[in-house]
Enzyme design. Structure first.
Site, PDB file in Angstrom:
ATOM      1  CG  ASP A 315      -1.848   1.042   1.377  1.00 23.13           C
ATOM      2  OD1 ASP A 315      -2.458   1.360   0.357  1.00 23.13           O
ATOM      3  OD2 ASP A 315      -2.024   1.566   2.481  1.00 23.13           O
ATOM      4  CG  ASP A 505      -1.865   2.385   6.643  1.00 21.06           C
ATOM      5  OD1 ASP A 505      -2.781   1.686   6.167  1.00 21.06           O
ATOM      6  OD2 ASP A 505      -1.810   3.606   6.524  1.00 21.06           O
ATOM      7  CG  ASP A 509      -4.731  -1.396   4.359  1.00 22.49           C
ATOM      8  OD1 ASP A 509      -4.931  -1.556   5.566  1.00 22.49           O
ATOM      9  OD2 ASP A 509      -3.759  -0.773   3.897  1.00 22.49           O
TER      10      ASP A 509
HETATM   11  P1  ADP Z   1      -3.944   4.603   0.036  1.00 21.50           P
HETATM   12  O1  ADP Z   1      -4.260   3.533  -0.928  1.00 21.50           O
HETATM   13  O2  ADP Z   1      -2.983   5.587  -0.549  1.00 21.50           O
HETATM   14  O3  ADP Z   1      -3.507   4.111   1.354  1.00 21.50           O
HETATM   15  P2  ADP Z   1      -6.778   5.101   0.756  1.00 21.50           P
HETATM   16  O4  ADP Z   1      -7.409   3.979  -0.012  1.00 21.50           O
HETATM   17  O5  ADP Z   1      -6.855   5.071   2.212  1.00 21.50           O
HETATM   18  O6  ADP Z   1      -5.282   5.445   0.264  1.00 21.50           O
HETATM   19  O7  ADP Z   1      -7.437   6.444   0.235  1.00 21.50           O
HETATM   20  C1  ADP Z   1      -7.405   6.766  -1.131  1.00 21.50           C
HETATM   21  C2  ADP Z   1      -7.658   8.204  -1.394  1.00 21.50           C
HETATM   22  O8  ADP Z   1      -8.949   8.560  -0.925  1.00 21.50           O
HETATM   23  C3  ADP Z   1      -6.687   9.124  -0.693  1.00 21.50           C
HETATM   24  O9  ADP Z   1      -5.545   9.337  -1.455  1.00 21.50           O
HETATM   25  C4  ADP Z   1      -7.534  10.384  -0.566  1.00 21.50           C
HETATM   26  O10 ADP Z   1      -7.468  11.125  -1.753  1.00 21.50           O
HETATM   27  C5  ADP Z   1      -8.933   9.868  -0.396  1.00 21.50           C
HETATM   28  N1  ADP Z   1      -9.331   9.794   1.010  1.00 21.50           N
HETATM   29  C6  ADP Z   1      -9.494   8.692   1.765  1.00 21.50           C
HETATM   30  N2  ADP Z   1      -9.880   9.018   3.014  1.00 21.50           N
HETATM   31  C7  ADP Z   1      -9.906  10.361   3.065  1.00 21.50           C
HETATM   32  C8  ADP Z   1     -10.207  11.329   4.084  1.00 21.50           C
HETATM   33  N3  ADP Z   1     -10.525  10.960   5.326  1.00 21.50           N
HETATM   34  N4  ADP Z   1     -10.152  12.618   3.759  1.00 21.50           N
HETATM   35  C9  ADP Z   1      -9.813  13.001   2.519  1.00 21.50           C
HETATM   36  N5  ADP Z   1      -9.509  12.174   1.528  1.00 21.50           N
HETATM   37  C10 ADP Z   1      -9.561  10.868   1.775  1.00 21.50           C
HETATM   38 MG    MG Z   2      -3.824   3.156   3.234  1.00 28.12          MG
END
Ligand code: ADP
Ligand code: MG
Length: 613
Positions: A315, A505, A509
């Site tokens: 991730d 993390d 996920d």
């Molecule tokens: P990653 O795969 O990078 O760990 P996530 O799947 O957790 O990221 O989230 C993907 C995207 O969704 C983030 O890059 C962000 O743009 C958006 N996102 C997720 N949660 C939030 C939040 N609480 N506030 C703002 N944007 C969010």
């Molecule tokens: Mg993440």
């Protein structure tokens, strides 16, 4: 040595001395019964154990084998032999229990860090109590040189901490007021007061303890194989022994006693102790070695799978990158930038997503929670929040499309957090993450450790994803993924017959962590989600622990296989010799104990950490 082990050792020594004395006495006829004394002295527990189990159905185990073999030897007049067999057997058992104790201890080295007492400040007095009696929100005093008893936040003082027990990291860490501290850490330099944030039962050390204790319940295929094997093996061997005795009686001139003796030798040799003992012991050692490095493996089955991993899927946010973003720019759409960040921070104030925490930190001002109504976190997209009675959306481009807000992309590189009031677009905040220091190194080390493919998955946009991938040397990545799409990507890889480890993390996920062959969670310090969902937990945030874990598991599996092959080989050889009458009972037992001891010594190697290549 424990008291029980010492007792066994004394019994073995006395029995052996008696045996030597009896050997030089001219015993005849009835007086041979004297051999029963050293025999029972050294073997009464084995005989009793075997007899007790006969009542319980599944009694065909090694104790049973030892009992009939030795009693048989008595019946055919081989008195010293009977006692010697029991003696050797007990020496083997003793050796095994010391070895198991030793590897348990290496895991417990970490648990030694469990504090015995905690000093609580109650009504201005220092009260020394059992850590489990401290409630949340009380203040404990931790003097230099002592262990932090319960997770909490430093409320007074500044010190350096040794977190080696949790993370394997030997460099001390500085911590001052406001810093979160975890039980099991040693306070090095000065006294601090810690306000507890959880009960002792839920503190880091207790959770690790529980995890490690239950880890041996999850058995690897090799271990299950041994259990099944023993189940069919013992009855098969008993039948074979009878057949051998009958065969000798009918087709040779050994006579009744000689034939029975042949069958008995076969029984003694067939005892599969070396296998049964050394395999779990090797896994135990491997799990112990890993935990010394701050890598918690929840069961030997995961260790077995980890050793075969060829694809590691990572991730991005919080795994390859720090997950603490700095705000680079605020681009409001016809409103005050302060108002924009106020709304964003308010909406994010209840989320634990790294994006949310960074925006709240950057905002830095007091958050008036009374303005906040209903809040909903939309995984992989962002947040829907009601503020002052109005509905706002804070998140990525996908979220904006969902609510058909008229948003526009930003020309700046970075993760863009858009804000809208209903459909009305209010502007965006550009934030940027930094790489973890060891990410690039860890990824090349993964390849050095024999991982064929390293893949990055992220919910972030393509621009950020490709930049990060390039910086750390990852060629294959997928961006803009929702959590469910991450699962699909992992399933695609699994469909290609790959062995896939997913590293995340623990935020958003959990489904992927469970779907992959092995789910590895980072940064378990304080994070329940990670400990729950993952099969392997890295106590600190460093990716470099993964190649270490792979090396440890490969080494452990190699040792397990060596032990299985070696003991089966020697066993079969001695069994054949025994059946042919070329090996006597002494030789048989000696062979058995010898294999057992060698296998145990080999297992102990699993406890040592392998060198990095
Ligand atoms: P990653 O795969 O990078 O760990 P996530 O799947 O957790 O990221 O989230 C993907 C995207 O969704 C983030 O890059 C962000 O743009 C958006 N996102 C997720 N949660 C939030 C939040 N609480 N506030 C703002 N944007 C969010
Ligand atoms: Mg993440």
């Amino acid at each position: 040595m424990t008291r029980k082990q010492k007792k066994t050792l004394i019994r073995v020594l006395i029995s052996f001395t008696m045996l030597v004395v009896l050997h030089f006495l001219p015993l005849k006829g009835f007086w041979n019964a004297l051999y029963l004394i050293p025999y029972l002295l050294v073997g009464y527990d084995v005989v009793l154990g075997a007899l007790k189990k006969i009542g319980h159905g599944s009694f065909l185990d090694e104790e049973f084998l030892m009992m009939i073999a030795t009693i048989g030897a008595f019946i055919i007049g081989d008195y010293p032999e009977a006692t010697l067999v029991m003696l050797f057997y007990q020496v083997g058992e003793l050796f095994q229990s010391i070895a198991v104790g030793k590897s348990r201890k290496s895991i417990a080295a970490m648990m030694d860090i469990c504090p015995d007492t905690a000093i609580v400040l109650r009504d201005g007095a220092e009260d020394e109590v059992d850590p489990s009696e401290v409630s949340v929100g009380e203040v404990v005093l931790v003097k230099p040189g002592e262990k932090i008893p319960i997770d909490g936040v430093i409320s007074e003082g500044r010190t350096s901490l040794n977190t080696a027990a949790l993370t394997g990291e030997s460099l001390p860490v500085e911590a001052g007021v406001g810093a979160s501290v975890y039980s099991g850490t040693i306070n090095l330099t000065s006294a601090i007061k810690v306000t507890t944030t959880t009960e002792y039962e839920n503190s880091t050390v207790s959770r690790i303890l529980e995890l490690v204790e239950s880890s041996t319940d999850k058995k690897a295929k090799s271990e299950k194989f041994i259990t099944k094997f023993a189940h069919y093996y013992t009855p098969a061997v008993v039948i074979l022994a009878v057949l051998i005795a009958l065969g000798c009686l009918l087709f040779t001139d050994l006579g009744a006693a000689g034939s029975v003796y042949r069958g008995l030798i076969f029984l003694v040799v067939s005892c599969p102790c070396a296998l049964v003992v050394s395999v779990p012991l090797s896994f135990f050692g491997g799990i112990g070695a890993a935990s010394k490095r701050g890598i918690l493996i929840k069961g030997s089955n995961y260790m077995e799978t980890l050793s075969k991993i060829d694809t590691v899927v990572l991730d991005k946010t919080g795994t390859i990158t720090e997950g603490s973003f700095a705000v680079d720019a605020i681009h409001p759409n016809e409103i005050d930038p302060d108002v924009l960040i106020d709304i964003a921070a308010l909406a994010e104030s209840r989320s634990h997503h790294p994006v949310a925490e960074s925006i709240v930190n950057a905002h830095g001002r007091h958050i008036d929670a009374s303005r906040l109504g209903d809040v909903e976190e939309i995984a992989g997209r962002g947040i829907r929040a009601v503020i002052d009675g109005e509905e706002y959306f804070v998140g990525n481009g996908k979220l904006m499309e969902d609510v058909s807000a008229d948003f526009h992309e930003c020309h700046l590189p970075g993760t863009v957090v858009h804000v809208s009031k209903g459909k009305e677009y209010l502007g965006h905040i550009v934030i940027n993450d930094i790489l973890k220091k060891d990410s690039a190194g860890a990824i090349s080390d993964l390849r050095a450790a024999g991982v064929r493919d390293v893949v990055m998955l992220t919910g972030d946009n393509e621009k950020v994803a490709s930049k990060v991938a390039e910086q750390v040397g990852i060629r294959k990545f997928f961006s803009g993924l929702l959590p469910a799409q991450k699962v699909e990507k992992v399933e695609e890889l699994l469909a290609e017959e790959r062995r896939v480890a997913f590293v995340g993390d623990g935020i958003n996920d959990a489904p992927v962590l469970t779907r992959a062959d092995v789910g590895i969670a980072m940064g378990a310090l304080g994070s329940d989600a990670a400990i729950e969902a993952a099969d392997i937990v890295l106590m600190d945030d460093r990716l470099g622990k993964i190649p270490d874990a792979i090396r440890i598991s490969r080494k452990t599996m190699r040792i397990v296989k060596e032990n299985i092959l070696f003991s089966i080989f020697v066993k079969v050889a001695v069994m054949v010799l025994g059946a042919l009458g070329l090996a006597g009972m002494r030789f048989a037992v000696f062979g058995d104990v010898g294999v057992l001891i060698l296998a145990i010594l080999n297992s102990l190697r699993a406890m040592r950490l392998p060198k990095r290549s």
